[in-house]
Every structure is written in structure tokens, then in C-alpha cells.
Write a protein that holds these residues in place. Structure first.
Motif, PDB file in Angstrom:
ATOM      1  N   TYR A 114       0.825  -1.202   0.000  1.00 18.56           N
ATOM      2  CA  TYR A 114       0.000   0.000   0.000  1.00 18.56           C
ATOM      3  C   TYR A 114       0.861   1.254   0.000  1.00 18.56           C
ATOM      4  O   TYR A 114       1.568   1.544   0.955  1.00 18.56           O
ATOM      5  N   ARG A 115       0.769   2.031  -1.074  1.00 17.82           N
ATOM      6  CA  ARG A 115       1.658   3.181  -1.236  1.00 17.82           C
ATOM      7  C   ARG A 115       1.487   4.236  -0.146  1.00 17.82           C
ATOM      8  O   ARG A 115       2.491   4.755   0.363  1.00 17.82           O
ATOM      9  N   PRO A 116       0.280   4.620   0.258  1.00 15.93           N
ATOM     10  CA  PRO A 116       0.171   5.564   1.371  1.00 15.93           C
ATOM     11  C   PRO A 116       0.786   5.031   2.666  1.00 15.93           C
ATOM     12  O   PRO A 116       1.353   5.796   3.446  1.00 15.93           O
ATOM     13  N   GLY A 117       0.667   3.736   2.921  1.00 17.26           N
ATOM     14  CA  GLY A 117       1.326   3.164   4.076  1.00 17.26           C
ATOM     15  C   GLY A 117       2.837   3.297   3.978  1.00 17.26           C
ATOM     16  O   GLY A 117       3.514   3.616   4.959  1.00 17.26           O
ATOM     17  N   LEU A 118       3.364   3.072   2.800  1.00 11.74           N
ATOM     18  CA  LEU A 118       4.801   3.238   2.583  1.00 11.74           C
ATOM     19  C   LEU A 118       5.203   4.700   2.756  1.00 11.74           C
ATOM     20  O   LEU A 118       6.257   5.003   3.319  1.00 11.74           O
ATOM     21  N   ALA A 119       4.368   5.604   2.255  1.00 13.00           N
ATOM     22  CA  ALA A 119       4.663   7.032   2.412  1.00 13.00           C
ATOM     23  C   ALA A 119       4.668   7.420   3.886  1.00 13.00           C
ATOM     24  O   ALA A 119       5.517   8.212   4.329  1.00 13.00           O
ATOM     25  N   GLN A 120       3.732   6.874   4.657  1.00 14.58           N
ATOM     26  CA  GLN A 120       3.721   7.153   6.089  1.00 14.58           C
ATOM     27  C   GLN A 120       4.965   6.573   6.775  1.00 14.58           C
ATOM     28  O   GLN A 120       5.506   7.169   7.709  1.00 14.58           O
ATOM     29  N   THR A 121       5.430   5.437   6.290  1.00 13.14           N
ATOM     30  CA  THR A 121       6.679   4.878   6.819  1.00 13.14           C
ATOM     31  C   THR A 121       7.841   5.811   6.538  1.00 13.14           C
ATOM     32  O   THR A 121       8.681   6.071   7.411  1.00 13.14           O
ATOM     33  N   LEU A 122       7.902   6.346   5.327  1.00 14.48           N
ATOM     34  CA  LEU A 122       8.954   7.316   4.992  1.00 14.48           C
ATOM     35  C   LEU A 122       8.871   8.547   5.888  1.00 14.48           C
ATOM     36  O   LEU A 122       9.896   9.088   6.326  1.00 14.48           O
ATOM     37  N   GLN A 123       7.646   8.995   6.165  1.00 12.12           N
ATOM     38  CA  GLN A 123       7.479  10.142   7.056  1.00 12.12           C
ATOM     39  C   GLN A 123       7.979   9.818   8.465  1.00 12.12           C
ATOM     40  O   GLN A 123       8.626  10.654   9.110  1.00 12.12           O
ATOM     41  N   ARG A 124       7.687   8.613   8.933  1.00 13.40           N
ATOM     42  CA  ARG A 124       8.155   8.207  10.258  1.00 13.40           C
ATOM     43  C   ARG A 124       9.688   8.185  10.300  1.00 13.40           C
ATOM     44  O   ARG A 124      10.297   8.632  11.279  1.00 13.40           O
ATOM     45  N   ILE A 125      10.295   7.653   9.252  1.00 17.52           N
ATOM     46  CA  ILE A 125      11.755   7.632   9.189  1.00 17.52           C
ATOM     47  C   ILE A 125      12.298   9.057   9.200  1.00 17.52           C
ATOM     48  O   ILE A 125      13.229   9.379   9.947  1.00 17.52           O
ATOM     49  N   GLU A 126      11.718   9.909   8.378  1.00 15.20           N
ATOM     50  CA  GLU A 126      12.213  11.278   8.246  1.00 15.20           C
ATOM     51  C   GLU A 126      12.154  12.025   9.576  1.00 15.20           C
ATOM     52  O   GLU A 126      13.049  12.817   9.897  1.00 15.20           O
ATOM     53  N   ARG A 127      11.103  11.766  10.353  1.00 17.64           N
ATOM     54  CA  ARG A 127      10.965  12.459  11.633  1.00 17.64           C
ATOM     55  C   ARG A 127      12.045  12.058  12.641  1.00 17.64           C
ATOM     56  O   ARG A 127      12.282  12.767  13.620  1.00 17.64           O
ATOM     57  N   THR A 128      12.699  10.920  12.416  1.00 19.55           N
ATOM     58  CA  THR A 128      13.754  10.495  13.345  1.00 19.55           C
ATOM     59  C   THR A 128      15.117  11.093  13.002  1.00 19.55           C
ATOM     60  O   THR A 128      16.031  11.014  13.833  1.00 19.55           O
TER      61      THR A 128
END
Length: 260
Positions: A114-128
């Protein structure tokens, strides 16, 4: 079968499906002797939000890839040689990011359709990245996890495989769509190193029973009875809370590959 107290979970394999309607369309059936090409995920369409798209544009080229037919150069992708763990069905990345932070010595590959799920994962990574615990040891694959295992992962190359809350497909006529069947267990066992670990969690009682029986029947796997090379701790999410609210029991199923 070992069970871990203080249950943790990252939501279902279809976690992103709870937040969005976008998915990856399944690729045409290839067919093979190990796994009939009946996907274990549902297909839907949708779009990324503007912030998600911006994060995708910044991070996907470095951190993500679409599933393909070529063997992964894992050391080259991560820029180091380290134990590698594959998480199947990472949803919006709640567990993947938390576990990557907790295990900086591990290379973690998260697989999701799921692409939005992947995008949210990228956002989580970026916030760290501006914190004291930046996630630099997580990479993402978009597509069918069985294709990943068959075509992109070498035999005896994984230290661990995690499958948290796969879709139970509860209706009997849909059981053929379940991910964790005998052929998939055999494939996972082949890709694990001797001593490597398969960790499964589910809140569906009937599926848990079927998974346990099938996993115990795989000759290369045994209920884990040695010190695990990976953590079994998972972050609590809203999905576990919902399961507890309705009185569901969450089963933790952990096997090790024989031959260590």
C-alpha cells in the motif's frame, strides 16, 4: 509453542488499508511450484496526500524500491554487512521504524503493497533523522512479499522474518488467499540462516491455530528453544488496543531454523 508475555503488535498486514484506499495493483500472475499466484492482499486505488507525496519525492529513491526479479544486493543497499530481518506487511511502519531504532545493528527490510502506508513509513523515518536515534537501517520494498522471497532474497541470507497480523481471510472460501500456508513456510525456512527466527503474531484464533499446525509441520523449523538473534518486542498500536477491547487473544508464534 513459545508465547511472549506483554504482547506487542504493529497492526495488521493491511494496516495501511485502515487509513487509505490506495494500493499497489497486483502484478500479472507468474505462477511457480512454491506458491500459487493468489495474492493475500486486497487491491484498491487512491492517492497520496500532498505531504506524503513530498516525502516520497525526497526519500523513496534512496530508501525504497519496487519488487522485481533481481536478487537484492543487501550489503550494497545498506552500505554495510549486518544481520538482515524481513518484515512482511509493514503497514504504515509503526513497528518497522520502532524496531529499527531498537536494533541499529540490524538491517531491516519492510515489505508492503500500500503506497500511502509506505509514504507514512517514509514520514516516520524522516521524523527520526534530527533526533538522537535516527533510523538509517530501514529499507522498503513495494510489492508482493512472496515475490520478494522467491526472486530477491538469497537462500540462507536472513536472520529473521516477521509477519505481524496478516489478513486472516476468515471465510473458508478465502483461505487459499492466506499468506501463511505450507508453501510459504517452506520458502521462508529456505531463506533463513540456520538459527534464524520466524516470528508471527495474530489476533485471529482460528488462523493462529492453523499457522501453528502448519509451522510445526515444516521440517526446517522448530519452536524456538535457543537465544533469539532478534528482538521479539513490538510497539503497541491502536490495533492491539482494539483487539484487547473485544477480548481477542493475541498469539505469538516463534520458530527457529534447525541447523545452527
Amino acid at each position: 509453542m513459545p508465547r511472549t508475555p506483554a504482547i506487542r503488535d504493529n497492526g495488521r498486514v493491511n494496516e495501511a488499508d485502515q487509513d487509505t484506499t490506495d494500493t499497489l495493483e497486483p502484478s500479472p500472475s507468474r505462477g511457480n511450484r512454491l506458491y500459487p499466484r493468489v495474492t493475500s492482499f486486497r487491491s484498491r486505488r487512491g492517492a497520496l496526500t500532498e505531504p506524503q507525496q513530498e516525502t516520497w519525492d525526497r526519500r523513496w529513491a534512496h530508501l525504497g524500491r519496487d519488487v522485481g526479479d533481481e536478487l537484492l544486493d543487501i550489503d550494497g543497499w545498506f552500505g554495510r554487512h549486518a544481520p538482515t530481518v524481513l518484515e512482511i506487511g509493514s503497514g504504515t511502519g509503526t513497528a518497522a521504524v520502532a524496531m529499527a531504532q531498537a536494533e541499529p545493528h540490524v538491517n531491516l527490510i519492510a515489505v508492503e503493497v500500500y503506497r500511502p502506508g509506505l509514504a507514512q513509513t517514509l514520514q516516520r523515518i524522516e521524523r527520526t533523522l534530527d533526533t538522537d536515534a535516527p533510523v538509517t537501517n530501514l529499507r522498503i520494498l513495494r510489492g508482493d512479499a512472496v515475490d520478494v522471497l522467491e526472486h530477491m532474497i538469497a537462500p540462507e541470507s536472513l536472520t529473521g522474518v516477521r509477519v505481524f497480523f496478516p489478513d486472516p481471510w476468515p471465510k473458508a472460501r478465502h483461505h487459499k488467499r492466506r499468506l501463511l500456508q505450507a508453501r510459504t513456510f517452506a520458502l521462508i525456512a529456505n531463506r533463513l540462516k540456520p538459527g534464524g527466527v520466524l516470528h508471527v503474531a495474530t489476533d485471529h484464533a482460528e488462523y493462529a491455530e492453523a499457522i501453528e499446525v502448519t509451522g510445526n509441520a515444516e521440517p526446517l523449523l522448530t519452536p524456538l528453544n535457543w537465544s533469539s538473534p532478534i528482538s521479539h518486542e513490538r510497539p503497541v498500536t491502536k490495533f492491539e488496543d482494539k483487539a484487547h477491547q473485544v477480548g481477542s487473544t493475541i498469539a505469538e508464534l516463534i520458530w527457529g531454523k534447525i541447523g545452527a
